[in-house]
Scaffold this motif. Structure first.
Motif, short mmCIF file in Angstrom:
data_model
loop_
_atom_site.label_atom_id
_atom_site.label_comp_id
_atom_site.label_asym_id
_atom_site.label_seq_id
_atom_site.Cartn_x
_atom_site.Cartn_y
_atom_site.Cartn_z
N GLY A 32 -18.01 16.77 37.23
CA GLY A 32 -18.47 17.84 36.53
C GLY A 32 -19.54 17.23 35.41
O GLY A 32 -19.42 16.02 35.18
N THR A 33 -20.10 18.03 34.54
CA THR A 33 -20.90 17.64 33.55
C THR A 33 -20.10 18.15 32.30
O THR A 33 -19.46 19.10 32.26
CB THR A 33 -22.19 18.60 33.44
N TRP A 34 -19.79 17.02 31.48
CA TRP A 34 -18.86 17.01 30.17
C TRP A 34 -19.77 17.00 28.94
O TRP A 34 -20.61 16.08 28.72
CB TRP A 34 -17.84 16.09 30.45
N ASP A 35 -19.60 17.71 27.91
CA ASP A 35 -20.27 18.04 26.45
C ASP A 35 -19.18 17.32 25.78
O ASP A 35 -18.04 17.81 25.52
CB ASP A 35 -20.65 19.23 26.20
N PHE A 36 -19.31 16.09 25.13
CA PHE A 36 -18.55 15.33 24.16
C PHE A 36 -18.92 15.56 22.93
O PHE A 36 -20.29 15.79 22.73
CB PHE A 36 -18.68 13.89 24.61
N THR A 37 -18.11 15.46 21.96
CA THR A 37 -18.38 15.53 20.55
C THR A 37 -17.56 14.24 20.25
O THR A 37 -16.30 14.04 20.18
CB THR A 37 -17.61 16.69 19.91
N ASN A 95 -10.86 6.32 26.02
CA ASN A 95 -9.61 6.20 26.60
C ASN A 95 -8.80 7.56 26.06
O ASN A 95 -8.93 7.61 24.83
CB ASN A 95 -8.74 5.21 25.91
N GLY A 96 -8.43 8.23 26.94
CA GLY A 96 -8.15 9.62 26.60
C GLY A 96 -7.09 10.29 27.63
O GLY A 96 -6.78 9.74 28.66
N THR A 97 -7.05 11.50 27.44
CA THR A 97 -6.23 12.62 28.38
C THR A 97 -7.07 13.67 28.64
O THR A 97 -7.84 14.31 27.99
CB THR A 97 -5.12 12.91 27.66
N VAL A 98 -6.99 14.18 30.03
CA VAL A 98 -7.56 15.21 30.64
C VAL A 98 -6.50 16.56 30.81
O VAL A 98 -5.45 16.22 31.02
CB VAL A 98 -8.02 14.96 31.91
N ASP A 99 -6.90 17.67 30.04
CA ASP A 99 -5.96 18.71 30.28
C ASP A 99 -6.99 19.89 30.71
O ASP A 99 -7.76 20.64 29.87
CB ASP A 99 -5.42 19.23 28.86
N GLY A 100 -7.11 20.12 32.19
CA GLY A 100 -8.03 21.12 32.69
C GLY A 100 -9.39 20.73 32.60
O GLY A 100 -9.93 19.82 32.81
N ASN A 101 -10.18 21.60 31.51
CA ASN A 101 -11.55 21.66 31.47
C ASN A 101 -11.70 20.83 30.06
O ASN A 101 -12.87 20.89 29.51
CB ASN A 101 -12.19 22.71 31.42
N ASN A 102 -10.70 20.15 29.52
CA ASN A 102 -10.76 19.55 28.31
C ASN A 102 -10.29 18.20 28.18
O ASN A 102 -9.27 17.63 29.02
CB ASN A 102 -10.01 20.26 27.40
N MET A 103 -11.02 17.22 27.59
CA MET A 103 -10.68 15.89 27.32
C MET A 103 -10.58 15.39 25.84
O MET A 103 -11.24 16.13 25.15
CB MET A 103 -11.54 14.89 27.96
N GLU A 123 -19.08 24.79 32.76
CA GLU A 123 -18.79 25.91 33.68
C GLU A 123 -19.87 25.60 34.91
O GLU A 123 -21.16 25.60 34.58
CB GLU A 123 -18.65 27.25 33.32
N SER A 124 -19.30 25.71 36.34
CA SER A 124 -20.25 25.67 37.21
C SER A 124 -21.34 26.76 37.24
O SER A 124 -21.04 27.85 36.99
CB SER A 124 -19.62 25.86 38.56
#
Length: 126
Positions: A32-37, A95-103, A123-124
């Protein structure tokens, strides 16, 4: 017959626990498409990653942000994600962790800067 009944209850509990753990160990999905901060010692940014997870849990995608655009490679083991790309001769590692729709996790920009990131999957629209 009594011995059989005494074994039946522990066996049923064991089967229940096995299925419960299996249900909780569902495969993490990151396509999917992820928006990072991103917050680093060199400044902050809000890049966008477009990721595609392969059957072997390798990850391919693109980065677009303050550093320009780059091809992303990565991997997923359980809920631990690793993403890497090179831009302007600089290797950037997430390097991190994924929790559902969050990283969330740590970012390293070669030897230039280090920091943290959070990300949310869009969201799709379909």
């Amino acid at each position: 017959m009594k011995k059989f009944k005494n074994l039946l209850i522990p066996a049923a509990v064991l089967i229940f626990l096995v299925f419960s753990f299996s249900a909780n160990a569902q495969t993490v999905k990151v396509t999917g498409t992820w928006d990072f901060t991103v917050e680093t010692t060199a400044g902050s940014g809000t890049p966008v990653f477009i990721l595609k997870q392969e059957a072997d849990n390798s990850i391919n995608g693109t980065y677009k942000g303050q550093l320009g655009e780059a091809v992303v490679k990565g991997s997923l083991k359980g809920n631990e994600i690793k993403l890497e790309f090179t831009v302007n001769s600089m290797t950037v590692e997430y390097n991190g962790t994924v929790d559902g729709n969050n990283m969330k996790g740590k970012v390293k920009l070669a030897d230039v800067a280090e920091g943290t990131f959070t990300a949310k999957r869009r969201e799709s629209s379909g």
